[in-house]
Design a protein around this motif. Sequence first.
Motif, PDB file in Angstrom:
ATOM      1  N   UNK A 119       0.846  -1.194   0.000  1.00 38.24           N
ATOM      2  CA  UNK A 119       0.000   0.000   0.000  1.00 38.24           C
ATOM      3  C   UNK A 119       0.878   1.239   0.000  1.00 38.24           C
ATOM      4  N   UNK A 120       0.560   2.166  -0.891  1.00 37.08           N
ATOM      5  CA  UNK A 120       1.272   3.445  -0.944  1.00 37.08           C
ATOM      6  C   UNK A 120       0.360   4.535  -0.387  1.00 37.08           C
ATOM      7  N   UNK A 121       0.855   5.237   0.639  1.00 34.38           N
ATOM      8  CA  UNK A 121       0.129   6.354   1.247  1.00 34.38           C
ATOM      9  C   UNK A 121       0.826   7.659   0.880  1.00 34.38           C
ATOM     10  N   UNK A 122       0.049   8.714   0.673  1.00 27.56           N
ATOM     11  CA  UNK A 122       0.653  10.009   0.399  1.00 27.56           C
ATOM     12  C   UNK A 122      -0.264  11.158   0.773  1.00 27.56           C
ATOM     13  N   UNK A 123       0.348  12.321   0.984  1.00 27.58           N
ATOM     14  CA  UNK A 123      -0.419  13.538   1.221  1.00 27.58           C
ATOM     15  C   UNK A 123       0.339  14.707   0.608  1.00 27.58           C
ATOM     16  N   UNK A 124      -0.382  15.511  -0.178  1.00 24.42           N
ATOM     17  CA  UNK A 124       0.207  16.619  -0.933  1.00 24.42           C
ATOM     18  C   UNK A 124      -0.488  17.914  -0.549  1.00 24.42           C
ATOM     19  N   UNK A 125       0.289  18.973  -0.434  1.00 26.31           N
ATOM     20  CA  UNK A 125      -0.259  20.315  -0.219  1.00 26.31           C
ATOM     21  C   UNK A 125      -0.056  21.125  -1.503  1.00 26.31           C
ATOM     22  N   UNK A 126      -1.117  21.769  -1.995  1.00 25.43           N
ATOM     23  CA  UNK A 126      -1.062  22.584  -3.207  1.00 25.43           C
ATOM     24  C   UNK A 126      -0.866  24.044  -2.817  1.00 25.43           C
ATOM     25  N   UNK A 127       0.205  24.667  -3.340  1.00 28.22           N
ATOM     26  CA  UNK A 127       0.536  26.035  -2.924  1.00 28.22           C
ATOM     27  C   UNK A 127       0.287  27.109  -3.969  1.00 28.22           C
ATOM     28  N   UNK A 128       0.235  26.751  -5.244  1.00 26.41           N
ATOM     29  CA  UNK A 128      -0.041  27.764  -6.270  1.00 26.41           C
ATOM     30  C   UNK A 128      -0.590  27.090  -7.530  1.00 26.41           C
ATOM     31  N   UNK A 129      -0.806  27.894  -8.571  1.00 24.66           N
ATOM     32  CA  UNK A 129      -1.431  27.385  -9.788  1.00 24.66           C
ATOM     33  C   UNK A 129      -0.576  26.313 -10.458  1.00 24.66           C
TER      34      UNK A 129
END
Length: 288
Positions: A119-129
């Motif tokens: 299982x691959x877990x991930x979390x991403x934060x989007x900061x701009x366009x």
Amino acid sequence: EKISLKRIEQGYESGVLLNYLGDAQNQLGKIDLAYLNMKKAHEMLPENTVIEGYYQSLQKKVGKSDVSIIEDTIAAVELPEKIKEHINQLVASHVNDSYEYLYAIDAYSHVIGESNKHTHYGKIRINNQTGIEKNKTLYFAFNQQYEEAYLNYLRVFDANGNLIQELDKSTTFISTDSDGQTGDDDMLINIPVPSLSVGVEVEYAFSKENKSVNDTQGLIEKVFVSSVTNQYKAIVLTGDIDNVLVKKSPDVQQHNIADDLVYWDFNNLPNYKKTPYLPDFENIFPWI
């Protein structure tokens, strides 16, 4: 095409009429529209072999495969409580980057006489366009000949941590992995990320399970480095781990939780930029 569309507008939509519409659009070269309407016709008339055959031919034309091959549930490999506690405390800290990974974790289950799981877990934060453009679709690879695959979840949160939306799995599709090898069974799950905007965080989990029973754990090679900011990376191994040989660089931390559970992790991964003479990663970055 015009006649079929008019009849549908008049309220006479049916599997047969959608079949006619898809056929007309295919003849006109409108392949994507033909695929969508033939897919709907197939859903309305799943026993119709003519529509099924046409639908399958259009799948190949648009490079898509039936998402039913990823519908069988695969339970995610559980994370240790210490990892859960740690990642729940992570907050975005690199707002000048287009996006950042709060974490990326690979969890493996190896039990002799059972199928290996990952299982691959991930979390991403989007900061701009730019971050939006780079993450509007996520991709997960698997080999359909040897592996089952399943998308456990995808969730989008606002800047305050409130859930905005979860994935509508009907929007996903399967395509062949353009890895330069033709005729193989390498596939990609394509996942359009809903409600993507600046400031949101996207978390997900994707699982694969071997179709055959395994007595050994295959080779796993990971380097603790990232081309974008990544606050935390971990490798988890659970099950029959006594017969698994592990080698790693000294700076990767090992955590022995139980006889059947161990993990390795690294905080604030080093970054790299592609250069013509970059040496082997294992010679300059942490590895396992």
